[in-house]
Structures are given as C-alpha cells and as structure tokens.
Design a protein around this motif. Structure first.
Motif, PDB file in Angstrom:
ATOM      1  N   LEU A   9      33.719   5.193  53.157  1.00  0.00           N
ATOM      2  CA  LEU A   9      32.303   5.479  52.920  1.00  0.00           C
ATOM      3  C   LEU A   9      31.946   6.871  53.431  1.00  0.00           C
ATOM      4  N   LEU A  10      32.418   7.196  54.630  1.00  0.00           N
ATOM      5  CA  LEU A  10      32.134   8.511  55.190  1.00  0.00           C
ATOM      6  C   LEU A  10      32.748   9.608  54.322  1.00  0.00           C
ATOM      7  N   TYR A  40      33.645   9.143  63.671  1.00  0.00           N
ATOM      8  CA  TYR A  40      33.066  10.453  63.391  1.00  0.00           C
ATOM      9  C   TYR A  40      33.913  11.573  64.007  1.00  0.00           C
ATOM     10  N   GLU A  41      34.409  11.360  65.209  1.00  0.00           N
ATOM     11  CA  GLU A  41      35.251  12.376  65.847  1.00  0.00           C
ATOM     12  C   GLU A  41      36.527  12.610  65.044  1.00  0.00           C
ATOM     13  N   ARG A  42      37.108  11.560  64.476  1.00  0.00           N
ATOM     14  CA  ARG A  42      38.313  11.721  63.652  1.00  0.00           C
ATOM     15  C   ARG A  42      38.038  12.574  62.424  1.00  0.00           C
ATOM     16  N   PHE A  43      36.806  12.591  61.973  1.00  0.00           N
ATOM     17  CA  PHE A  43      36.428  13.397  60.816  1.00  0.00           C
ATOM     18  C   PHE A  43      35.965  14.798  61.210  1.00  0.00           C
ATOM     19  N   GLY A  44      36.001  15.108  62.500  1.00  0.00           N
ATOM     20  CA  GLY A  44      35.656  16.449  62.952  1.00  0.00           C
ATOM     21  C   GLY A  44      34.251  16.624  63.493  1.00  0.00           C
ATOM     22  N   PHE A  45      33.455  15.548  63.561  1.00  0.00           N
ATOM     23  CA  PHE A  45      32.111  15.649  64.135  1.00  0.00           C
ATOM     24  C   PHE A  45      32.225  15.867  65.636  1.00  0.00           C
ATOM     25  N   GLU A  46      31.317  16.685  66.173  1.00  0.00           N
ATOM     26  CA  GLU A  46      31.277  16.963  67.603  1.00  0.00           C
ATOM     27  C   GLU A  46      29.907  16.607  68.157  1.00  0.00           C
ATOM     28  N   VAL A  87      23.687  12.718  69.082  1.00  0.00           N
ATOM     29  CA  VAL A  87      23.592  13.567  67.904  1.00  0.00           C
ATOM     30  C   VAL A  87      24.934  14.265  67.735  1.00  0.00           C
ATOM     31  N   MET A  88      25.466  14.200  66.518  1.00  0.00           N
ATOM     32  CA  MET A  88      26.765  14.804  66.237  1.00  0.00           C
ATOM     33  C   MET A  88      26.652  15.716  65.022  1.00  0.00           C
ATOM     34  N   ARG A  89      27.541  16.731  64.982  1.00  0.00           N
ATOM     35  CA  ARG A  89      27.504  17.695  63.884  1.00  0.00           C
ATOM     36  C   ARG A  89      28.928  18.008  63.414  1.00  0.00           C
ATOM     37  N   LEU A  90      29.051  18.165  62.105  1.00  0.00           N
ATOM     38  CA  LEU A  90      30.275  18.649  61.483  1.00  0.00           C
ATOM     39  C   LEU A  90      29.926  19.952  60.786  1.00  0.00           C
ATOM     40  N   THR A 126      42.417  12.731  60.588  1.00  0.00           N
ATOM     41  CA  THR A 126      43.816  13.060  60.774  1.00  0.00           C
ATOM     42  C   THR A 126      44.582  11.892  61.373  1.00  0.00           C
ATOM     43  N   SER A 127      43.875  10.833  61.774  1.00  0.00           N
ATOM     44  CA  SER A 127      44.535   9.654  62.308  1.00  0.00           C
ATOM     45  C   SER A 127      43.999   8.428  61.600  1.00  0.00           C
TER      46      SER A 127
END
Length: 174
Positions: free
Chosen positions: A93-94, A124-130, A148-151, A165-166
């Motif tokens: 979905l993401l 979200y972190e696996r997709f690069g969100f910080e 709050v997270m941002r990519l 990546t995992s």
C-alpha cells in the motif's frame, strides 16, 4: 478506492482505530478530490476476494494540477486488517502511495504516526522516512502524540522510493 468501498473501509477503520476512526464524511470528502484532471488525492484499497483487507490514502498540495512547482505529499492513512499483518500488505500500500506521490511530482512526503505504533514506524523507516518532530496530543480523544516523519524524494518528478531495502511489514496509521 471508490464510494462503494467506504462502508467496508469504515468497518476496518473502526476496528483498527476505535478512538479516532475517520467518519463517512471524511472519506467522502477525500474521494471528492481523487478524480479528474485537478485531482489532489489518491486512495487505494487492497482486496482479498471481495473483502477489503487494507487501504491507504495520499494528499498532495502544490501539485502541478494546482499550478504548483514542487508538491508535498501527505500520507493520510494506511490500514491493514489484523489477520494480514506481517504479509507485506502495508508495504504494498505504501509503495502504491509513493508511486502516486511521484505522479504528483512531490519533492517530499510527510506523515504522522502514533508514537506507540512501532510497527508503523519501522515500516516507514524501511522506506526511507525520517522522524522530524512531534505533534503533542494529535490523536484524540486519547491524547496520543504523533511522530512526524518525512521522506525527501529529491527534485520534483525525480521519483520516490518504491520499496524498502529489507523485509516488508504492515502497519496502521490513523
């Protein structure tokens, strides 16, 4: 997602987010902006047969259709039925929402996640969100803080992350 998906989505929404579930009107309002040349929303559902097992939504502001030069995407919601957790459906979905962010030419994608939802944060972190901050008491009536997270995707139209990546996981975000 189409109007006929709203009732099963609401059932899932109430099960997963009993304290802060979206209303029928909120989904109708979002879907009103999801079609046509000036669309600024993308909502998707995942089906197992004819059963809705997950859904997600993205809103874009400053999109080319609005005359903007660098859009910002906001993941509005992602939810996966409990018996589908761990199946990778949340990641699928993401991924679809990030593809929509690319189509909207989003230079960055934002989201809020409950601070107590570690599963979602890890996805979200696996997709690069910080993580970039907190919104105190964001989820009501439970008064739960939001992370709050941002990519950052780079230049508008350059593409966004399409997968982790995992191993993919699932999550809930209201």
């Amino acid at each position: 997602m189409r109007w006929w998906d709203i009732d099963p989505v609401l059932e899932l929404e109430k099960d997963l987010f009993p304290e802060d579930a979206w209303s029928r009107g909120m989904f109708w309002s979002e879907l009103a902006h999801a079609r046509g040349p000036a669309a600024t929303r993308r909502y998707v559902v995942a089906l197992d047969g004819d059963q809705v097992v997950g859904y997600g939504g993205l809103a874009a502001q400053g999109a080319a259709s609005e005359g903007g030069s660098a859009a910002v995407g906001d993941i509005q919601t992602i939810a996966v039925r409990r018996d589908q957790w761990g199946s990778g459906l949340g990641g699928e979905l993401l991924t679809e929402l990030l593809r929509a962010a690319t189509a909207f030419e989003c230079a960055e994608v934002m989201l809020e996640c409950r601070v107590d939802n570690i599963r979602a944060q890890k996805l979200y972190e696996r997709f690069g969100f910080e993580p970039i901050g907190f919104r105190r008491g964001y989820y009501q009536p439970g008064n739960v803080d939001a992370l709050v997270m941002r990519l950052t995707t780079g230049q508008p139209g350059s593409g966004s992350a399409t997968g982790p990546t995992s191993e993919q996981g699932t999550e809930n975000n209201g």
